[in-house]
Design an enzyme around this catalytic site. Structure first.
Site, mmCIF file in Angstrom:
data_model
loop_
_atom_site.group_PDB
_atom_site.id
_atom_site.type_symbol
_atom_site.label_atom_id
_atom_site.label_comp_id
_atom_site.label_asym_id
_atom_site.label_seq_id
_atom_site.Cartn_x
_atom_site.Cartn_y
_atom_site.Cartn_z
ATOM 1 C CG ASP A 173 -91.234 101.060 57.755
ATOM 2 O OD1 ASP A 173 -91.071 100.054 57.032
ATOM 3 O OD2 ASP A 173 -91.981 101.056 58.759
ATOM 4 C CD GLN A 189 -88.298 90.183 48.037
ATOM 5 O OE1 GLN A 189 -87.225 89.654 47.793
ATOM 6 N NE2 GLN A 189 -89.281 90.237 47.151
ATOM 7 C CG LEU A 204 -82.060 91.790 57.295
ATOM 8 C CD1 LEU A 204 -81.063 90.731 56.841
ATOM 9 C CD2 LEU A 204 -81.587 92.426 58.598
ATOM 10 C CG ASP A 249 -80.347 91.482 52.247
ATOM 11 O OD1 ASP A 249 -80.261 90.330 51.782
ATOM 12 O OD2 ASP A 249 -81.233 92.288 51.911
ATOM 13 C CG ASP A 290 -83.416 97.325 50.947
ATOM 14 O OD1 ASP A 290 -83.333 96.176 51.416
ATOM 15 O OD2 ASP A 290 -82.438 98.101 50.860
#
Length: 296
Positions: A279, A268, A272, A221, A264
């Site tokens: 999650d 986004q 990644l 990323d 994250d």
């Protein structure tokens, strides 16, 4: 006998609710996902809330993703959102909304609470700099720098939203002093102690907040490198690359140290993130299920 037992076991397994069934997102009121600074709905096929909108809809939620100025003050963005919520109410008959904001989207939705409380079912913020961020402080001190670039106008043009953009106003809102001023006018849910929690509910409206404390989470990323640079502004304090851990606190703090960086948090860069991190799609599903179980 064995066949009967096996059939009974299979029936029992089939009766166990799946993850999506156990975490139904069919809330009473629509879910509104409000983007943050430089935010958008969809750009070149990539969603701001990547994979989150589709997951919530698949599990029963009505989800609205409004677009306001990518770069502007909490108040200007808040007034734009207020207008859109009233349009949703007039057009679709929705009476209230579960407002969930990421980054500056969190202060944008807080503005609605005081502007028209009748529209608010709940307020949740993810990675929001309620207490401001030194990244904005340094940006202001340096005269704006990269913040005054035409990124907001570019995003507005790509998404079809050419509403007012004002980088200086955005920096002021996100600065420590700007946050202090905004909070004095909109105190509902404010922490009652340093790095503590605030009132769980205000006038019957629940307030929730979430934060994270990782920065460089995935070598693939490219945005992680930029966040690693901005994280230096925190002088070693726990942060997500843009917002400090304690600054994210507002109302009930669900958790403030997820293993995500600032991007994250909304999944986004096409999802990644760190291999062992939580999650974010599952987090949003679980949180909306929480609202659903509260009758919201």
């Amino acid at each position: 006998m064995k066949q009967t037992t096996m059939m009974a076991a299979c029936a029992a397994l089939l009766s166990i609710p799946t993850l999506s069934q156990a975490q139904s997102t069919a809330t009473r009121y629509p879910v509104v996902l409000m983007h943050g600074l430089y935010g958008y709905d969809n750009v070149l096929g990539s969603d701001y809330f990547y994979g989150i909108v589709s997951d919530l809809k698949r599990n029963g939620a009505v989800v609205l993703v409004p677009q306001v100025s990518a770069v502007n003050s909490n108040e200007v963005r808040g007034e734009q959102l207020l207008k859109l919520l009233r349009q949703y109410k007039a057009t679709y008959g929705y009476s209230k909304f579960n407002l969930i904001g990421h980054s500056q989207g969190g202060t944008t939705v807080r503005y609605i609470f005081d502007a028209d409380r009748s529209l608010v079912a709940s307020i949740s913020s993810v990675g929001t700099p309620h207490g401001g961020t030194p990244v904005a402080d340094i940006g202001l001190a340096s005269g704006g720098g990269v913040w005054t670039s035409p990124i907001g106008w570019l995003l507005g043009g790509i998404t079809g939203n050419v509403s007012l953009q004002n980088a200086t106003a955005a920096l002021n809102s996100l600065s420590t002093g700007g946050a202090r001023s905004f909070n004095s006018k909109h105190p509902a849910g404010a922490p009652t102690s340093t790095c503590g929690s605030g009132a769980a509910t205000v006038s019957g409206v629940p307030f929730y907040s979430v934060g994270s404390t990782s920065v460089y989470t995935n070598a693939l990323d490219v945005s992680d490198a930029l966040l690693a640079l901005t994280s230096v502004d925190f002088a070693g304090g726990a942060n997500d690359g843009v917002v400090g851990r304690c600054s994210t606190h507002w109302g009930t703090v669900l958790k403030d140290n997820y293993k995500w960086n600032h991007l994250d948090q909304v999944n986004q860069a096409n999802g990644l993130r760190g291999i062992l991190s939580e999650d974010p799609v599952a987090f949003f599903r679980t949180h909306v299920n929480r609202l659903k179980n509260q009758g919201l």
